[in-house]
Design an enzyme around this catalytic site. Structure first.
Site, PDB file in Angstrom:
ATOM      1  N   GLU A   6      -1.584 -38.620 -56.089  1.00 58.84           N
ATOM      2  CA  GLU A   6      -2.919 -38.034 -55.904  1.00 58.84           C
ATOM      3  C   GLU A   6      -2.907 -36.547 -56.263  1.00 58.84           C
ATOM      4  O   GLU A   6      -3.284 -35.679 -55.458  1.00 58.84           O
ATOM      5  CB  GLU A   6      -3.449 -38.296 -54.486  1.00 58.84           C
ATOM      6  CG  GLU A   6      -3.619 -39.785 -54.224  1.00 58.84           C
ATOM      7  CD  GLU A   6      -4.456 -40.165 -53.002  1.00 58.84           C
ATOM      8  OE1 GLU A   6      -4.774 -39.299 -52.177  1.00 58.84           O
ATOM      9  OE2 GLU A   6      -4.800 -41.366 -52.887  1.00 58.84           O
ATOM     10  N   TYR A  58      -9.476 -47.612 -52.056  1.00 61.63           N
ATOM     11  CA  TYR A  58      -9.529 -48.189 -50.706  1.00 61.63           C
ATOM     12  C   TYR A  58     -10.921 -48.750 -50.427  1.00 61.63           C
ATOM     13  O   TYR A  58     -11.914 -48.249 -50.939  1.00 61.63           O
ATOM     14  CB  TYR A  58      -9.218 -47.104 -49.659  1.00 61.63           C
ATOM     15  CG  TYR A  58      -7.754 -46.738 -49.600  1.00 61.63           C
ATOM     16  CD1 TYR A  58      -6.856 -47.517 -48.891  1.00 61.63           C
ATOM     17  CD2 TYR A  58      -7.264 -45.618 -50.262  1.00 61.63           C
ATOM     18  CE1 TYR A  58      -5.508 -47.184 -48.821  1.00 61.63           C
ATOM     19  CE2 TYR A  58      -5.914 -45.283 -50.207  1.00 61.63           C
ATOM     20  CZ  TYR A  58      -5.044 -46.077 -49.481  1.00 61.63           C
ATOM     21  OH  TYR A  58      -3.713 -45.758 -49.425  1.00 61.63           O
ATOM     22  N   GLU A  71      -2.111 -47.906 -54.507  1.00 61.57           N
ATOM     23  CA  GLU A  71      -2.653 -47.856 -53.142  1.00 61.57           C
ATOM     24  C   GLU A  71      -3.977 -48.613 -53.144  1.00 61.57           C
ATOM     25  O   GLU A  71      -4.897 -48.261 -53.890  1.00 61.57           O
ATOM     26  CB  GLU A  71      -2.869 -46.416 -52.664  1.00 61.57           C
ATOM     27  CG  GLU A  71      -1.563 -45.692 -52.409  1.00 61.57           C
ATOM     28  CD  GLU A  71      -1.722 -44.317 -51.765  1.00 61.57           C
ATOM     29  OE1 GLU A  71      -2.718 -44.104 -51.042  1.00 61.57           O
ATOM     30  OE2 GLU A  71      -0.849 -43.471 -52.009  1.00 61.57           O
TER      31      GLU A  71
HETATM   32  O1  AHR Z   1      -2.179 -44.430 -47.601  1.00 65.38           O
HETATM   33  C1  AHR Z   1      -2.619 -43.298 -46.920  1.00 65.38           C
HETATM   34  C2  AHR Z   1      -2.914 -42.141 -47.855  1.00 65.38           C
HETATM   35  O2  AHR Z   1      -3.976 -42.447 -48.686  1.00 65.38           O
HETATM   36  C3  AHR Z   1      -1.835 -41.760 -48.818  1.00 65.38           C
HETATM   37  O3  AHR Z   1      -0.879 -40.931 -48.249  1.00 65.38           O
HETATM   38  C4  AHR Z   1      -2.574 -41.040 -49.890  1.00 65.38           C
HETATM   39  O4  AHR Z   1      -1.968 -41.136 -51.153  1.00 65.38           O
HETATM   40  C5  AHR Z   1      -3.946 -41.674 -49.852  1.00 65.38           C
HETATM   41  O5  AHR Z   1      -4.962 -40.731 -49.799  1.00 65.38           O
END
Ligand code: AHR
Length: 493
Positions: free
Chosen positions: A172, A238, A295
């Site tokens: 990131e 996410y 992620e």
């Molecule tokens: O998975 C939690 C966090 O989410 C990680 O550390 C980061 O890369 C993302 O923002």
């Protein structure tokens, strides 16, 4: 509702690494979740808790990403090698400001990968590290002969190189990894990549820090400027019920509207991998650069009373559906997606297992990874599902989503999700070669979107045999309960 499987058309082989995982120094993922130390009363092998390792082994974990996440860009690997008692104590500034004594470092992580039988994926520090430090880490892990770093490794008890293949160049970089602009990061990526060497005949695989969600400019610039020096670009996406980070929504006890919002937002992964993939191809028409979704998963408000910096959340059948939808999407885009790593393995975000002291439970998400594991390395095959649109509030989704693959033995695995929280889905699966003599078996998980496992009742949600399968020439009939995930294996005659 008809599902048609066409084994004559495929976009490619499903890279086993699509079923990868991620473990960060965050909350109780590493410490307590995976590492208890050799002196713990909790049964362990070389400090790694045996219950968790044995549960994860059933998933055939192909690759594990470590040590972060945001933690990676504050991590100095030398702090985590050498005698445990002399390791540096630092503050985990990203996650709760807790003390990190570096008891779990490179050797302990490689021992975890050995026990799991998986590849290691190291995320290196670009945000606050140096080119020399990162380059030394690769030499420490992979140099077989005599060199300063190989000698240090030997001094720390490891003769043979670890041969770590996957190396992430920062994490990131647009955010916690340095707040960089894409051009600046891409130039840094070229520079770091130059000094991440192959040792002996062990070729390493370099993954650039990729975009946040739909930041296509990031992917475009990184691919264009640094594409020739790397093997893949990552993507983080996410699923949050609400778009406000201060009020994401609860993991349990959610409303119907939140259920549909989560499923709808999860399905956005298809658009993201398609578009990022298209941008990669523009810079790299031969298709050498892969997309690594390192992620993904659900992110809710933490469980009441837990440390907000520890990201501990429960995991319901809704999460099982999220896992299945994402994995089906990755399967069907395996010409682009070469690896994916769900966040995170234990006690953090959409975890496989949760622990409380000596107790451990398997989450609904865990069961999906187990039910889908035979997709790893199989040939993706084309599917077509006749769906109808179902909705709640502003959120509309198809009622069914599927993917299928053909294994080396010719059997076909169909994984299907019934997204409706009210209606069972009667399916008719059609494929050439199915006869009355075909053997068809299935597993089903779900039924109640909000159900979850607790330490008192750890098997409230677990897969069961899918009953009522009717096999006839050309097809199979099955009924999927509301909010469920099915895995159906078809052995044609
Ligand atoms: O998975 C939690 C966090 O989410 C990680 O550390 C980061 O890369 C993302 O923002």
């Amino acid at each position: 509702m008809r599902i048609i499987i066409n084994p004559n058309r495929s976009v490619g082989t499903i890279n086993p690494n699509i079923y990868g995982h991620f473990a960060e120094h965050l909350g109780r993922c590493i410490y307590e979740g995976l590492w208890v130390g050799p002196d713990s009363p909790i049964p362990n092998e070389n400090g790694l808790r045996s219950d968790v390792v044995s549960a994860l082994k059933e998933l055939h974990v192909p690759v594990l990403r470590w040590p972060g996440g945001c933690f990676a860009d504050t991590y100095h690997w030398r702090d985590g090698v050498g005698p445990a008692e002399s390791r540096k104590t630092i503050v985990n500034t990203n996650w709760g400001g807790v003390t990190e004594d570096n008891r779990f470092g490179t050797h302990e992580f490689m021992e975890l990968c050995r026990q799991l039988g998986c590849e290691a994926y190291f995320s290196g520090n670009v945000g606050s590290g140096t080119v020399q430090e990162f380059s030394d880490w690769v030499e420490y892990c992979n140099m077989p002969g005599v060199s300063p770093m190989a000698d240090l490794r030997r001094q720390n008890g490891r003769e043979e190189p670890f041969n770590v293949k996957y190396w992430g160049i920062g994490n990131e970089a647009w955010g916690c990894g340095g707040n960089m602009r894409p051009e600046h990061y891409a130039d840094l990526c070229r520079q770091y990549s130059t000094y991440l060497r192959d040792y002996s005949d062990h070729k390493i695989y370099k993954i650039a820090s990729g975009a946040n969600v739909a930041d296509y400019e990031w992917t475009g610039k990184v691919a264009e400027i640094a594409g020739g020096t790397i093997d893949a670009v990552s993507l983080h996406y996410y699923t949050l019920p609400h778009d406000e980070w201060s009020r994401k929504g609860a993991a349990t006890g959610f409303t119907r509207e939140e259920y549909y919002a989560v499923l709808k937002k999860t399905l956005r992964m298809k658009e993201l991998v398609t578009e990022h993939g298209r941008i990669l191809r523009r810079a790299d028409p031969e298709g050498r650069l892969g997309l690594v979704v390192d992620e993904w998963g659900t992110w809710y408000d933490v469980e009441p009373g837990t440390n907000p910096g520890f990201l501990y959340q429960q995991n319901t059948v809704r999460d099982a559906l999220v896992a299945a939808l994402n994995l089906n999407i990755f399967n069907d885009h395996c010409d682009t997606v070469v690896m994916a790593n769900i966040a995170q393995t234990v006690n953090v975000l959409q975890a496989m297992v949760l622990t409380e002291g000596a107790k451990m439970l398997k989450t609904p998400t865990y069961h999906v990874f187990r039910m889908f594991r035979e997709h790893q390395g199989a040939k993706q095959v084309e599917t077509y599902a006749e769906t109808k649109l179902i909705s709640c509030g502003d959120w509309s989704v198809p009622n069914i989503q599927v993917s299928a693959s053909e294994g080396a033995d010719g059997s076909v695995l169909l994984t299907a999700v019934n997204l409706s929280d009210t209606d069972a889905a009667p399916l008719e699966v059609l494929m050439d070669g199915i006869t009355e003599k075909s053997t068809v078996t299935g597993e089903i998980l779900g039924g109640d979107a909000g159900a979850y496992n607790t330490f008192e009742n750890p098997d409230a949600v677990k897969p069961a045999a899918l009953g009522g399968l009717e096999v006839k020439g050309g097809g199979v009939k099955a009924v999927l309960p509301a909010s469920s995930v099915a895995a159906i294996r078809i052995v044609r005659e």
